[in-house]
Write a protein that holds these residues in place. Structure first.
Motif, mmCIF file in Angstrom:
data_model
loop_
_atom_site.group_PDB
_atom_site.id
_atom_site.type_symbol
_atom_site.label_atom_id
_atom_site.label_comp_id
_atom_site.label_asym_id
_atom_site.label_seq_id
_atom_site.Cartn_x
_atom_site.Cartn_y
_atom_site.Cartn_z
ATOM 1 N N ALA A 185 -30.960 28.964 21.622
ATOM 2 C CA ALA A 185 -30.498 28.673 20.265
ATOM 3 C C ALA A 185 -30.981 27.300 19.819
ATOM 4 N N ALA A 186 -30.955 26.323 20.739
ATOM 5 C CA ALA A 186 -31.392 24.965 20.402
ATOM 6 C C ALA A 186 -32.870 24.940 20.033
ATOM 7 N N SER A 187 -33.683 25.669 20.792
ATOM 8 C CA SER A 187 -35.112 25.727 20.511
ATOM 9 C C SER A 187 -35.386 26.387 19.163
ATOM 10 N N LEU A 188 -34.641 27.442 18.871
ATOM 11 C CA LEU A 188 -34.837 28.154 17.605
ATOM 12 C C LEU A 188 -34.414 27.295 16.421
ATOM 13 N N ARG A 189 -33.321 26.572 16.575
ATOM 14 C CA ARG A 189 -32.888 25.674 15.491
ATOM 15 C C ARG A 189 -33.915 24.572 15.262
ATOM 16 N N ALA A 190 -34.503 24.072 16.335
ATOM 17 C CA ALA A 190 -35.535 23.037 16.193
ATOM 18 C C ALA A 190 -36.754 23.584 15.457
ATOM 19 N N THR A 191 -37.106 24.837 15.758
ATOM 20 C CA THR A 191 -38.227 25.475 15.050
ATOM 21 C C THR A 191 -37.915 25.623 13.576
ATOM 22 N N ALA A 192 -36.690 26.046 13.265
ATOM 23 C CA ALA A 192 -36.288 26.200 11.869
ATOM 24 C C ALA A 192 -36.324 24.856 11.145
ATOM 25 N N ASP A 193 -35.831 23.816 11.792
ATOM 26 C CA ASP A 193 -35.827 22.486 11.169
ATOM 27 C C ASP A 193 -37.251 21.995 10.918
ATOM 28 N N ALA A 194 -38.153 22.272 11.857
ATOM 29 C CA ALA A 194 -39.548 21.877 11.671
ATOM 30 C C ALA A 194 -40.173 22.633 10.497
ATOM 31 N N GLY A 195 -39.792 23.914 10.361
ATOM 32 C CA GLY A 195 -40.294 24.694 9.241
ATOM 33 C C GLY A 195 -39.823 24.133 7.902
ATOM 34 N N VAL A 196 -38.557 23.750 7.832
ATOM 35 C CA VAL A 196 -38.023 23.160 6.600
ATOM 36 C C VAL A 196 -38.758 21.864 6.270
ATOM 37 N N GLN A 197 -38.999 21.044 7.299
ATOM 38 C CA GLN A 197 -39.716 19.779 7.089
ATOM 39 C C GLN A 197 -41.138 20.035 6.591
ATOM 40 N N LEU A 198 -41.780 21.039 7.166
ATOM 41 C CA LEU A 198 -43.138 21.363 6.758
ATOM 42 C C LEU A 198 -43.193 21.820 5.300
ATOM 43 N N ILE A 199 -42.228 22.639 4.909
ATOM 44 C CA ILE A 199 -42.203 23.172 3.550
ATOM 45 C C ILE A 199 -41.831 22.101 2.529
ATOM 46 N N CYS A 200 -40.858 21.298 2.879
ATOM 47 C CA CYS A 200 -40.353 20.308 1.907
ATOM 48 C C CYS A 200 -41.132 19.000 1.928
ATOM 49 N N GLY A 201 -41.856 18.752 2.999
ATOM 50 C CA GLY A 201 -42.619 17.515 3.090
ATOM 51 C C GLY A 201 -41.713 16.310 3.190
ATOM 52 N N SER A 202 -42.137 15.204 2.650
ATOM 53 C CA SER A 202 -41.379 13.955 2.779
ATOM 54 C C SER A 202 -40.486 13.689 1.585
ATOM 55 N N THR A 203 -40.386 14.689 0.665
ATOM 56 C CA THR A 203 -39.573 14.466 -0.535
ATOM 57 C C THR A 203 -38.110 14.572 -0.210
ATOM 58 N N ALA A 206 -46.894 29.900 -3.669
ATOM 59 C CA ALA A 206 -47.173 31.200 -3.045
ATOM 60 C C ALA A 206 -47.526 31.035 -1.574
ATOM 61 N N ALA A 207 -48.337 30.015 -1.272
ATOM 62 C CA ALA A 207 -48.714 29.776 0.125
ATOM 63 C C ALA A 207 -47.517 29.277 0.928
ATOM 64 N N LEU A 208 -46.718 28.393 0.331
ATOM 65 C CA LEU A 208 -45.535 27.891 1.017
ATOM 66 C C LEU A 208 -44.518 29.010 1.271
ATOM 67 N N ALA A 209 -44.465 29.963 0.355
ATOM 68 C CA ALA A 209 -43.549 31.092 0.522
ATOM 69 C C ALA A 209 -43.906 31.892 1.773
ATOM 70 N N LYS A 210 -45.193 32.051 2.019
ATOM 71 C CA LYS A 210 -45.612 32.782 3.224
ATOM 72 C C LYS A 210 -45.291 31.986 4.486
ATOM 73 N N ILE A 211 -45.359 30.666 4.386
ATOM 74 C CA ILE A 211 -44.954 29.842 5.528
ATOM 75 C C ILE A 211 -43.454 29.987 5.760
ATOM 76 N N ALA A 212 -42.675 29.979 4.677
ATOM 77 C CA ALA A 212 -41.228 30.146 4.803
ATOM 78 C C ALA A 212 -40.893 31.495 5.435
ATOM 79 N N SER A 213 -41.610 32.531 5.035
ATOM 80 C CA SER A 213 -41.422 33.854 5.638
ATOM 81 C C SER A 213 -41.853 33.847 7.096
ATOM 82 N N ALA A 214 -42.957 33.147 7.381
ATOM 83 C CA ALA A 214 -43.461 33.097 8.753
ATOM 84 C C ALA A 214 -42.453 32.444 9.693
ATOM 85 N N VAL A 215 -41.701 31.469 9.197
ATOM 86 C CA VAL A 215 -40.655 30.861 10.019
ATOM 87 C C VAL A 215 -39.603 31.904 10.370
ATOM 88 N N LEU A 216 -39.214 32.720 9.389
ATOM 89 C CA LEU A 216 -38.269 33.806 9.658
ATOM 90 C C LEU A 216 -38.807 34.746 10.732
#
Length: 206
Positions: A188-206, A165-175
């Motif tokens: 566009a490059a900056s926004l893609r980097a932000t999106a990639d950082a969000g994915v890394q944060l949500i998925c962690g090191s798995t 539930a908390a991760l879902a709000k982070i995923a929404s916050a990235v949007l």
């Protein structure tokens, strides 16, 4: 046996497509906001005169609320489609953010950001119905993310100790961040980097 004949509706047949009209009205509101969009603007966008607009949707506010409903429902369906349970979480999150950026930054046009965030956040201060629609939309998108994250957790794609539930709000916050920064002119490059950082944060090191 008496055959029934179909009764023809009185008056002229409806000369507009409601879904198309809502799409065109959404585009108008998206560009200039609720307050900045006049009935003449909506008439020009939809090709419907004022009496037809009133007859089909009610006043400008009712039409705007209808566009919010449609945007939320369309967004929910598209998110569920993109966040395919059969694909890796990282892949579908990246794909979702990539598609969001295409929507927020249409090629060859001014950046639009998110229709819900960009228009309803302002109007919600003075209009309780718009505020409710805004909250409903945010919670709807959160729930879609949460369901997908719970599925990912069951498959071992995120930690068993993670809070979906908390991760879902982070995923929404990235949007939300991508939407706002698109309108603010981030590259566009900056926004893609932000999106990639969000994915890394949500998925962690798995």
């Amino acid at each position: 046996m008496v055959q029934k004949t179909e009764k023809r509706p009185r008056g002229r047949p409806r000369a507009y497509d409601p879904e198309q009209a809502l799409t065109q009205a959404t585009d108008a509101f998206w560009r200039t906001g609720f307050s900045g969009t006049s009935l003449d603007d909506l008439s020009a966008a939809t090709g419907m005169n004022r009496p037809s607009l009133y007859g089909a949707f009610g006043d400008k506010r009712a039409l705007y609320l209808a566009t919010l409903d449609r945007y939320i429902e369309t967004g929910r369906r598209l998110m569920e489609e993109v966040l395919d349970n059969n694909l890796p979480l990282r892949k579908v999150l990246k794909r979702l953010y990539d598609q969001a950026l295409v929507l927020y930054q249409p090629p060859g046009d001014a950046a639009l950001g998110c229709f819900l965030i960009g228009t309803a956040a302002t109007e919600s201060v003075a209009d309780p119905d718009v505020r409710n629609k805004l909250g409903e939309g945010l919670r709807t998108f959160d729930r879609v993310f949460e369901a997908r994250l719970r599925h990912a957790q069951a498959r071992g794609e995120i930690a068993a100790t993670a809070n979906p539930a908390a991760l879902a709000k982070i995923a929404s916050a990235v949007l939300h961040t991508l939407a706002l920064r698109s309108r603010a002119g981030d590259s566009a490059a900056s926004l893609r980097a932000t999106a990639d950082a969000g994915v890394q944060l949500i998925c962690g090191s798995t």
